[in-house]
Structures are given as C-alpha cells and as structure tokens.
Design a protein around this motif. Structure first.
Motif, PDB file in Angstrom:
ATOM      1  N   VAL A  11     -10.528 140.557-105.555  1.00 39.19           N
ATOM      2  CA  VAL A  11      -9.715 140.672-104.349  1.00 39.19           C
ATOM      3  C   VAL A  11      -9.500 139.274-103.790  1.00 39.19           C
ATOM      4  O   VAL A  11     -10.442 138.489-103.698  1.00 39.19           O
ATOM      5  CB  VAL A  11     -10.401 141.562-103.285  1.00 39.19           C
ATOM      6  CG1 VAL A  11      -9.542 141.664-102.035  1.00 39.19           C
ATOM      7  CG2 VAL A  11     -10.705 142.947-103.843  1.00 39.19           C
ATOM      8  N   MET A  12      -8.261 138.996-103.438  1.00 39.73           N
ATOM      9  CA  MET A  12      -7.935 137.771-102.734  1.00 39.73           C
ATOM     10  C   MET A  12      -7.699 138.149-101.285  1.00 39.73           C
ATOM     11  O   MET A  12      -6.796 138.931-100.976  1.00 39.73           O
ATOM     12  CB  MET A  12      -6.710 137.099-103.347  1.00 39.73           C
ATOM     13  CG  MET A  12      -7.075 136.385-104.642  1.00 39.73           C
ATOM     14  SD  MET A  12      -5.940 136.631-106.024  1.00 39.73           S
ATOM     15  CE  MET A  12      -6.211 138.299-106.501  1.00 39.73           C
ATOM     16  N   TYR A  18      -0.854 134.067 -95.248  1.00 41.61           N
ATOM     17  CA  TYR A  18      -1.077 134.283 -96.687  1.00 41.61           C
ATOM     18  C   TYR A  18      -1.840 133.146 -97.348  1.00 41.61           C
ATOM     19  O   TYR A  18      -1.740 132.948 -98.546  1.00 41.61           O
ATOM     20  CB  TYR A  18       0.229 134.545 -97.446  1.00 41.61           C
ATOM     21  CG  TYR A  18       0.972 135.758 -96.946  1.00 41.61           C
ATOM     22  CD1 TYR A  18       0.450 137.033 -97.086  1.00 41.61           C
ATOM     23  CD2 TYR A  18       2.203 135.628 -96.329  1.00 41.61           C
ATOM     24  CE1 TYR A  18       1.121 138.145 -96.621  1.00 41.61           C
ATOM     25  CE2 TYR A  18       2.891 136.739 -95.854  1.00 41.61           C
ATOM     26  CZ  TYR A  18       2.347 137.990 -96.007  1.00 41.61           C
ATOM     27  OH  TYR A  18       3.013 139.092 -95.544  1.00 41.61           O
ATOM     28  N   ARG A  19      -2.604 132.411 -96.565  1.00 40.27           N
ATOM     29  CA  ARG A  19      -3.486 131.396 -97.148  1.00 40.27           C
ATOM     30  C   ARG A  19      -4.763 132.090 -97.599  1.00 40.27           C
ATOM     31  O   ARG A  19      -5.270 132.997 -96.938  1.00 40.27           O
ATOM     32  CB  ARG A  19      -3.809 130.309 -96.121  1.00 40.27           C
ATOM     33  CG  ARG A  19      -2.623 129.420 -95.803  1.00 40.27           C
ATOM     34  CD  ARG A  19      -3.022 128.333 -94.834  1.00 40.27           C
ATOM     35  NE  ARG A  19      -3.491 128.938 -93.592  1.00 40.27           N
ATOM     36  CZ  ARG A  19      -2.974 128.713 -92.396  1.00 40.27           C
ATOM     37  NH1 ARG A  19      -1.997 127.854 -92.257  1.00 40.27           N
ATOM     38  NH2 ARG A  19      -3.460 129.311 -91.330  1.00 40.27           N
ATOM     39  N   ALA A  50      -9.636 138.960 -92.628  1.00 49.60           N
ATOM     40  CA  ALA A  50      -8.443 138.890 -93.466  1.00 49.60           C
ATOM     41  C   ALA A  50      -7.323 139.749 -92.875  1.00 49.60           C
ATOM     42  O   ALA A  50      -7.573 140.842 -92.374  1.00 49.60           O
ATOM     43  CB  ALA A  50      -8.762 139.365 -94.878  1.00 49.60           C
ATOM     44  N   SER A  51      -6.117 139.240 -92.956  1.00 49.93           N
ATOM     45  CA  SER A  51      -4.942 139.971 -92.489  1.00 49.93           C
ATOM     46  C   SER A  51      -4.217 140.669 -93.636  1.00 49.93           C
ATOM     47  O   SER A  51      -3.409 141.549 -93.410  1.00 49.93           O
ATOM     48  CB  SER A  51      -3.963 139.009 -91.810  1.00 49.93           C
ATOM     49  OG  SER A  51      -4.548 138.442 -90.667  1.00 49.93           O
ATOM     50  N   ALA A  52      -4.501 140.236 -94.865  1.00 49.69           N
ATOM     51  CA  ALA A  52      -3.813 140.772 -96.034  1.00 49.69           C
ATOM     52  C   ALA A  52      -4.711 140.632 -97.261  1.00 49.69           C
ATOM     53  O   ALA A  52      -5.627 139.803 -97.279  1.00 49.69           O
ATOM     54  CB  ALA A  52      -2.504 140.026 -96.259  1.00 49.69           C
ATOM     55  N   ILE A  53      -4.439 141.458 -98.267  1.00 51.29           N
ATOM     56  CA  ILE A  53      -5.191 141.369 -99.525  1.00 51.29           C
ATOM     57  C   ILE A  53      -4.260 141.522-100.715  1.00 51.29           C
ATOM     58  O   ILE A  53      -3.218 142.159-100.639  1.00 51.29           O
ATOM     59  CB  ILE A  53      -6.325 142.423 -99.638  1.00 51.29           C
ATOM     60  CG1 ILE A  53      -5.787 143.846 -99.465  1.00 51.29           C
ATOM     61  CG2 ILE A  53      -7.441 142.124 -98.679  1.00 51.29           C
ATOM     62  CD1 ILE A  53      -6.819 144.942 -99.746  1.00 51.29           C
TER      63      ILE A  53
END
Length: 108
Positions: A11-12, A18-19, A50-53
């Motif tokens: 997972v990123m 999106y950093r 995190a705001s996004a994955i």
C-alpha cells in the motif's frame, strides 16, 4: 514486485497532494493467493494521516488479469475507504512483464 515467487500486497499511503507518506508491504501469501485484512490497511491510513491510497499486488503466475476475488476485495476496500473519506486512487496488478490498472480497466 513482479518477479516475486509469492503474492504480496503493498500500500502506498499518500497525503492530500498525492505525495508519498509511506510505502509498505501489508501482506505476503503463497504463489496463488494472499489474504489482506482491510481493517489493518485503513487503521494505518488513520495512523499515517493519509488522505489517499494506492494498492498494488503481484501475480507470480504472470497472468495480469484480475481474479473475481481481486475485483470483489478491491470494491470492498474502495467502499470502506470512501466511508472514511480516504480516496482510493487505484489498484495495480503487477506481473514480471507488465501491470494492469484496475481503474483504467474500468473495474473501480
């Protein structure tokens, strides 16, 4: 990741721009399957703020086509992420010879 002999999920975790915050292997399995615990991924989203994955997993068999389980578990994770206001950017299936974006394939 495409040349591994067992399936692995990474997972990123991304911030709102999106950093990359963290890139982490969250599960390893066998040559044919890997089990992911969605609550652990989402807990880490909260921990890392995190705001996004972006999810990626490999297919050691070199078949990039998603399995029915890949599609279903991705949809569940995307919905659970949405409920927590975490953007589910994409899920990539990686093989030794290439990769498939589930979003680009219309599966998200």
């Amino acid at each position: 990741m495409g040349s591994l002999s067992v399936e692995q999920i990474r997972v990123m975790y991304l911030d709102s721009s999106y950093r990359l915050i963290k890139d982490q292997v969250v599960a390893s399995g066998t040559r044919w399957k890997v089990r992911v615990e969605i609550h652990k991924i989402l807990r880490k989203c909260i921990l890392f703020d995190a705001s996004a994955i972006i999810i990626a997993h490999n297919h050691p068999s070199s078949r990039w086509k998603p399995t029915p389980h890949d599609i279903e578990s991705t949809r569940i994770l995307a919905e659970a992420s949405r409920l927590l206001s975490i953007e589910f950017v994409d899920h990539w299936i990686v093989t030794e010879s290439g990769a498939l974006s589930m979003r680009a394939a219309g599966l998200l």
